[in-house]
Every structure is written in C-alpha cells, then in structure tokens.
Design a protein around this motif. Structure first.
Motif, PDB file in Angstrom:
ATOM      1  N   GLY A   1      23.655 -13.197  68.112  1.00 43.71           N
ATOM      2  CA  GLY A   1      22.597 -13.825  67.319  1.00 43.71           C
ATOM      3  C   GLY A   1      21.189 -13.569  67.806  1.00 43.71           C
ATOM      4  N   LYS A   2      21.035 -12.847  68.925  1.00 37.82           N
ATOM      5  CA  LYS A   2      19.715 -12.582  69.492  1.00 37.82           C
ATOM      6  C   LYS A   2      19.191 -11.206  69.037  1.00 37.82           C
ATOM      7  CE  LYS A   2      19.838 -16.506  71.655  1.00 37.82           C
ATOM      8  NZ  LYS A   2      18.972 -17.624  71.230  1.00 37.82           N
ATOM      9  N   PRO A   3      17.888 -10.909  69.258  1.00 37.54           N
ATOM     10  CA  PRO A   3      17.271  -9.713  68.668  1.00 37.54           C
ATOM     11  C   PRO A   3      17.924  -8.386  69.021  1.00 37.54           C
ATOM     12  CG  PRO A   3      15.579 -11.188  69.538  1.00 37.54           C
ATOM     13  CD  PRO A   3      16.883 -11.746  69.970  1.00 37.54           C
ATOM     14  N   CYS A   4      18.448  -8.236  70.230  1.00 43.10           N
ATOM     15  CA  CYS A   4      19.013  -6.950  70.656  1.00 43.10           C
ATOM     16  C   CYS A   4      20.540  -6.948  70.659  1.00 43.10           C
ATOM     17  CB  CYS A   4      18.495  -6.584  72.049  1.00 43.10           C
ATOM     18  SG  CYS A   4      16.695  -6.368  72.125  1.00 43.10           S
ATOM     19  N   TYR A   5      21.125  -7.945  70.045  1.00 42.00           N
ATOM     20  CA  TYR A   5      22.592  -8.019  69.996  1.00 42.00           C
ATOM     21  C   TYR A   5      23.156  -6.911  69.126  1.00 42.00           C
ATOM     22  CZ  TYR A   5      27.278  -9.679  68.774  1.00 42.00           C
ATOM     23  OH  TYR A   5      28.629  -9.768  68.568  1.00 42.00           O
ATOM     24  N   VAL A   6      24.185  -6.258  69.624  1.00 45.89           N
ATOM     25  CA  VAL A   6      24.914  -5.247  68.854  1.00 45.89           C
ATOM     26  C   VAL A   6      26.379  -5.647  68.873  1.00 45.89           C
ATOM     27  CG1 VAL A   6      25.555  -2.818  68.651  1.00 45.89           C
ATOM     28  CG2 VAL A   6      23.253  -3.435  69.451  1.00 45.89           C
ATOM     29  N   LYS A   7      26.961  -5.711  67.704  1.00 48.89           N
ATOM     30  CA  LYS A   7      28.340  -6.183  67.583  1.00 48.89           C
ATOM     31  C   LYS A   7      29.334  -5.180  68.159  1.00 48.89           C
ATOM     32  CE  LYS A   7      31.758  -7.822  64.222  1.00 48.89           C
ATOM     33  NZ  LYS A   7      32.041  -8.060  62.779  1.00 48.89           N
ATOM     34  N   ILE A   8      30.286  -5.700  68.921  1.00 48.65           N
ATOM     35  CA  ILE A   8      31.440  -4.941  69.373  1.00 48.65           C
ATOM     36  C   ILE A   8      32.668  -5.546  68.698  1.00 48.65           C
ATOM     37  CG2 ILE A   8      32.909  -4.389  71.366  1.00 48.65           C
ATOM     38  CD1 ILE A   8      30.520  -4.294  73.112  1.00 48.65           C
TER      39      ILE A   8
ATOM     40  N   ASP B   1      35.904   2.664  74.395  1.00 48.00           N
ATOM     41  CA  ASP B   1      35.666   3.558  73.259  1.00 48.00           C
ATOM     42  C   ASP B   1      34.390   3.206  72.499  1.00 48.00           C
ATOM     43  OD1 ASP B   1      37.946   4.982  73.825  1.00 48.00           O
ATOM     44  OD2 ASP B   1      39.168   4.075  72.247  1.00 48.00           O
ATOM     45  N   GLN B   2      34.012   1.939  72.536  1.00 53.76           N
ATOM     46  CA  GLN B   2      32.833   1.492  71.779  1.00 53.76           C
ATOM     47  C   GLN B   2      31.552   1.457  72.606  1.00 53.76           C
ATOM     48  OE1 GLN B   2      33.609  -2.014  69.060  1.00 53.76           O
ATOM     49  NE2 GLN B   2      35.478  -2.134  70.307  1.00 53.76           N
ATOM     50  N   SER B   3      31.697   1.458  73.921  1.00 51.67           N
ATOM     51  CA  SER B   3      30.594   1.079  74.803  1.00 51.67           C
ATOM     52  C   SER B   3      29.358   1.938  74.667  1.00 51.67           C
ATOM     53  CB  SER B   3      31.066   1.082  76.265  1.00 51.67           C
ATOM     54  OG  SER B   3      31.920   0.005  76.505  1.00 51.67           O
ATOM     55  N   PHE B   4      29.516   3.262  74.683  1.00 54.99           N
ATOM     56  CA  PHE B   4      28.321   4.097  74.718  1.00 54.99           C
ATOM     57  C   PHE B   4      27.538   4.030  73.414  1.00 54.99           C
ATOM     58  CE2 PHE B   4      26.120   8.357  74.802  1.00 54.99           C
ATOM     59  CZ  PHE B   4      25.151   7.950  75.715  1.00 54.99           C
ATOM     60  N   ASP B   5      28.246   4.016  72.290  1.00 55.29           N
ATOM     61  CA  ASP B   5      27.559   3.887  71.004  1.00 55.29           C
ATOM     62  C   ASP B   5      26.806   2.565  70.937  1.00 55.29           C
ATOM     63  OD1 ASP B   5      26.980   4.740  68.242  1.00 55.29           O
ATOM     64  OD2 ASP B   5      28.283   3.071  67.671  1.00 55.29           O
ATOM     65  N   VAL B   6      27.438   1.499  71.421  1.00 56.93           N
ATOM     66  CA  VAL B   6      26.786   0.187  71.452  1.00 56.93           C
ATOM     67  C   VAL B   6      25.572   0.213  72.384  1.00 56.93           C
ATOM     68  CG1 VAL B   6      27.082  -2.204  72.240  1.00 56.93           C
ATOM     69  CG2 VAL B   6      28.832  -1.123  70.810  1.00 56.93           C
ATOM     70  N   SER B   7      25.708   0.893  73.524  1.00 54.86           N
ATOM     71  CA  SER B   7      24.606   0.978  74.485  1.00 54.86           C
ATOM     72  C   SER B   7      23.385   1.659  73.868  1.00 54.86           C
ATOM     73  CB  SER B   7      25.055   1.746  75.727  1.00 54.86           C
ATOM     74  OG  SER B   7      26.026   1.018  76.446  1.00 54.86           O
ATOM     75  N   LEU B   8      23.619   2.730  73.140  1.00 51.80           N
ATOM     76  CA  LEU B   8      22.502   3.441  72.507  1.00 51.80           C
ATOM     77  C   LEU B   8      21.813   2.572  71.453  1.00 51.80           C
ATOM     78  CD1 LEU B   8      23.972   7.049  72.093  1.00 51.80           C
ATOM     79  CD2 LEU B   8      22.310   6.248  73.792  1.00 51.80           C
ATOM     80  N   LYS B   9      22.592   1.791  70.730  1.00 52.69           N
ATOM     81  CA  LYS B   9      22.000   0.894  69.739  1.00 52.69           C
ATOM     82  C   LYS B   9      21.201  -0.217  70.417  1.00 52.69           C
ATOM     83  CE  LYS B   9      25.530   1.762  66.207  1.00 52.69           C
ATOM     84  NZ  LYS B   9      26.697   1.206  65.474  1.00 52.69           N
ATOM     85  N   MET B  10      21.707  -0.710  71.548  1.00 48.69           N
ATOM     86  CA  MET B  10      20.958  -1.716  72.308  1.00 48.69           C
ATOM     87  C   MET B  10      19.654  -1.137  72.839  1.00 48.69           C
ATOM     88  SD  MET B  10      24.170  -3.457  74.328  1.00 48.69           S
ATOM     89  CE  MET B  10      23.196  -4.463  75.438  1.00 48.69           C
ATOM     90  N   LEU B  11      19.710   0.114  73.260  1.00 53.17           N
ATOM     91  CA  LEU B  11      18.493   0.792  73.715  1.00 53.17           C
ATOM     92  C   LEU B  11      17.464   0.844  72.594  1.00 53.17           C
ATOM     93  CD1 LEU B  11      16.882   2.488  75.783  1.00 53.17           C
ATOM     94  CD2 LEU B  11      18.144   4.497  74.951  1.00 53.17           C
ATOM     95  N   ALA B  12      17.910   1.202  71.395  1.00 54.54           N
ATOM     96  CA  ALA B  12      16.997   1.278  70.253  1.00 54.54           C
ATOM     97  C   ALA B  12      16.393  -0.092  69.932  1.00 54.54           C
ATOM     98  CB  ALA B  12      17.734   1.833  69.035  1.00 54.54           C
ATOM     99  N   GLU B  13      17.195  -1.142  70.019  1.00 54.70           N
ATOM    100  CA  GLU B  13      16.689  -2.488  69.757  1.00 54.70           C
ATOM    101  C   GLU B  13      15.696  -2.926  70.834  1.00 54.70           C
ATOM    102  OE1 GLU B  13      17.095  -4.091  67.089  1.00 54.70           O
ATOM    103  OE2 GLU B  13      18.735  -2.940  66.188  1.00 54.70           O
TER     104      GLU B  13
ATOM    105  N   GLY C   1      22.869  -6.226  78.851  1.00 53.00           N
ATOM    106  CA  GLY C   1      21.560  -6.858  78.775  1.00 53.00           C
ATOM    107  C   GLY C   1      20.961  -7.097  80.142  1.00 53.00           C
ATOM    108  N   GLU C   2      21.819  -7.395  81.107  1.00 50.93           N
ATOM    109  CA  GLU C   2      21.341  -7.593  82.475  1.00 50.93           C
ATOM    110  C   GLU C   2      20.753  -6.303  83.041  1.00 50.93           C
ATOM    111  OE1 GLU C   2      24.953 -10.396  82.020  1.00 50.93           O
ATOM    112  OE2 GLU C   2      24.333  -8.420  81.329  1.00 50.93           O
ATOM    113  N   MET C   3      21.343  -5.169  82.679  1.00 47.55           N
ATOM    114  CA  MET C   3      20.839  -3.879  83.158  1.00 47.55           C
ATOM    115  C   MET C   3      19.503  -3.539  82.510  1.00 47.55           C
ATOM    116  SD  MET C   3      24.511  -1.931  83.194  1.00 47.55           S
ATOM    117  CE  MET C   3      23.836  -0.294  83.393  1.00 47.55           C
ATOM    118  N   PHE C   4      19.355  -3.851  81.234  1.00 47.10           N
ATOM    119  CA  PHE C   4      18.050  -3.653  80.592  1.00 47.10           C
ATOM    120  C   PHE C   4      16.996  -4.525  81.276  1.00 47.10           C
ATOM    121  CE2 PHE C   4      20.677  -2.023  77.093  1.00 47.10           C
ATOM    122  CZ  PHE C   4      19.956  -0.885  76.743  1.00 47.10           C
ATOM    123  N   ALA C   5      17.376  -5.759  81.624  1.00 46.52           N
ATOM    124  CA  ALA C   5      16.446  -6.642  82.332  1.00 46.52           C
ATOM    125  C   ALA C   5      16.054  -6.051  83.676  1.00 46.52           C
ATOM    126  CB  ALA C   5      17.080  -8.020  82.521  1.00 46.52           C
ATOM    127  N   GLU C   6      17.031  -5.511  84.408  1.00 51.75           N
ATOM    128  CA  GLU C   6      16.753  -4.928  85.718  1.00 51.75           C
ATOM    129  C   GLU C   6      15.751  -3.784  85.606  1.00 51.75           C
ATOM    130  OE1 GLU C   6      19.150  -2.866  89.504  1.00 51.75           O
ATOM    131  OE2 GLU C   6      20.271  -3.669  87.779  1.00 51.75           O
TER     132      GLU C   6
END
Length: 304
Positions: free
Chosen positions: A183-190, A99-111, A139-144
């Motif tokens: 605690g890292k720059p692109c961390y989004v709380k779940i 339920d939280q994943s996609f909203d968190v993913s979009l925030k990680m994208l913005a970061e 985060g691994e997918m963003f790295a890829e």
C-alpha cells in the motif's frame, strides 16, 4: 522476563539478514539463548548448519522458516516450526520468490527514482553483491543506499530516518515500512501463496504454523484475526519486539481463547534492525512453562 528462548531470527539466507547460521548460534551462546530457531524468509537453507552447530553448543534447535503469504488481499508472514526442511515443498517456495525477485527489484528501483532520487542499478548491485539473494533488492537496501549518499544529507524525505530523527530507531526497516510495504508508494506486488496453502504445506511436512508478529500485519485489520485462525494455524507469536506489553497480552489472550500455543521471537536481523537484539521479545511466560508447551509439539533434541 524470559529471554533465554528466541524462535524468530534471520541469517544471511534471508534477503535482509546479516549473519551466517553458525554466527547466529555463537551469538545465541553469548546472549544466553538456550532454545532457538532460524526462520529465514522463504528458504530453509540455514537449518542444517544451524542445527548441527546448536547441538555442538548445547542449544535446543527447532527447524524453522518464515513464509510470505496472502489472506484476503493482505500480506502476512507465517512461521513454520518443526518442519521437514529437506522436502521439495520448500525448494518450490524459494524458487517462486527467486523467479520474481529481479523483475520486482527493477520496478522498485523505478518507483524509488520516481520519488526524485538519482539511484542506479549499479548502486544496488554494490550493496547486494555479498548477499545470498543478489537480485532481490529490499526496501531496507534502498534505504541503506540513499542514507549513505552525501548529496541527500539534507533531503526532507530522509530526515526522519537520520540520527535524532523520529524514525532513526531501525531507520532502514522504518523506511521500508513507509515506502515499500503493501500500500506504500514504492510497493511492488509479488505473487505469494495463499495463507491457507502455506499452512497446509507446513502441516504436511510435520510442522506447526504460527502467525508471525501479528500486530505488524493486523494493525489495520483486526477483524481478520478470527477468520485467519480458522485456516488451521497452530500458534501465535504473541511476544515480539514489535509488540507493546498490552498488544502482547491481547494476542496471548486470543491464543488461549482459541487453544493455540504461544511463541516468542525477536525478529533479529543484524544491521537491518540494529535496535533489535537476540532475546528481545518481552515474553513474560517462564522458561519452564514455555518449554513444557513447546515439548507438546516439537522434539527438542537437547534436554536441559
């Protein structure tokens, strides 16, 4: 060194796993693993298939899960073994994350974009399209995605993760730890359940709760180990691909001091962590001793 037992691996039902449960069983056969458990992140979907396939191949199988949780404002992973994986408790754990994943993913994208990278939703959908958790971008997918963009071949932030770089060993997960973990720059709380609640859920479903790769989460918070043990965990994953021999011995001794049992696991994922292979956990306990210990807690459906 005992590498015939591996109680921590991930299938494609994890948001960062590569292989199907059947493929993991087959890989265990090739690797000489005789006792296994698939411990996917926040889901039990692999267990039924894996248990059936393992029995066909003559491999002992212990049903498992790895649950994200929080203890004193710090994120931890707790492994649940021997659980009744058909119980709705685990459906609710999966749904909470889903339920939280996609909203968190979009925030990680913005970061990630805020770091100065031109990366789009379309980039992320392309890399996640074949995943079980399609809307969960790790985060691994963003790295890829970033490491495969030609325009960033010489980008200074990515240089440590490229071939020959100081963090090129498991580059995807190293990038995750450096930019997307707590605690890292692109961390989004779940919103994860508390560790106490997770231990209770595992126990009421007939399972045992084991603290996963403790040095990963405790390296800056060693003083939390004793209060964490007091929550009622049953074991510690002392032997892990993330632990040096001295760290493994430290957690082995802590487990013995508090009369907890010890497990070993590689945390094998596939392409996300290519430097980690099945059975790679550095366990120095003999197979007979470890199996004897496990039989006190679990029904091992194949006697070897």
């Amino acid at each position: 060194m005992n590498n015939s037992i591996d109680l921590h691996m991930h299938s494609r039902y994890s948001d960062d796993g590569e292989f199907t449960p059947t493929e993991l069983v087959e890989k265990c056969v090739v690797s000489g693993i005789q006792t296994m458990s698939i411990t996917d992140h926040n889901t039990v979907r692999a267990n039924e298939e894996a248990q059936k396939e393992a029995k066909k191949k003559g491999i002992r199988y212990i049903p498992g899960i790895e649950i994200d949780c929080v203890f004193q404002n710090t994120n931890f992973h707790v492994l649940g073994y021997g659980i009744d994986y058909q119980n709705n408790d685990f459906v609710r754990i999966e749904k909470n994350i889903d339920d939280q994943s996609f909203d968190v993913s979009l925030k990680m994208l913005a970061e990630t974009q805020a770091l100065g990278f031109h990366i789009t939703e379309n980039d992320m959908w392309k890399v996640s399209k074949n995943n079980f958790w399609q809307g969960s971008w790790t985060g691994e997918m963003f790295a890829e995605v970033l490491l495969n963009k030609p325009e960033y071949n010489n980008h200074p932030l990515l240089r440590p993760y490229r071939s020959g770089g100081v963090k090129s060993n498991n580059s995807y997960v190293n990038f995750y730890w450096d930019y997307y973990s707590q605690g890292k720059p692109c961390y989004v709380k779940i919103e994860y359940p508390s560790l106490e609640d997770v231990v209770n859920i595992i126990h009421r479903n007939g399972g045992k709760a084991v603290l996963a790769h403790p040095n990963v989460n405790l390296k800056d918070y060693y003083d939390l180990l004793h209060p964490l043990i007091c929550t009622g965990i049953d074991g510690i994953e002392a032997f892990s691909s993330y632990h040096t021999p001295s760290q493994a011995f430290h957690f082995f001794r802590k487990a013995k001091d508090f009369k907890l049992f010890v497990t070993c696991g590689s945390d094998f994922h596939g392409k996300t962590k290519p430097a980690i292979s099945l059975g790679q956990h550095g366990c120095l306990i003999s197979e007979n001793e470890l199996i004897s210990s496990l039989k006190k807690y679990f029904t091992l459906d194949i006697d070897k």
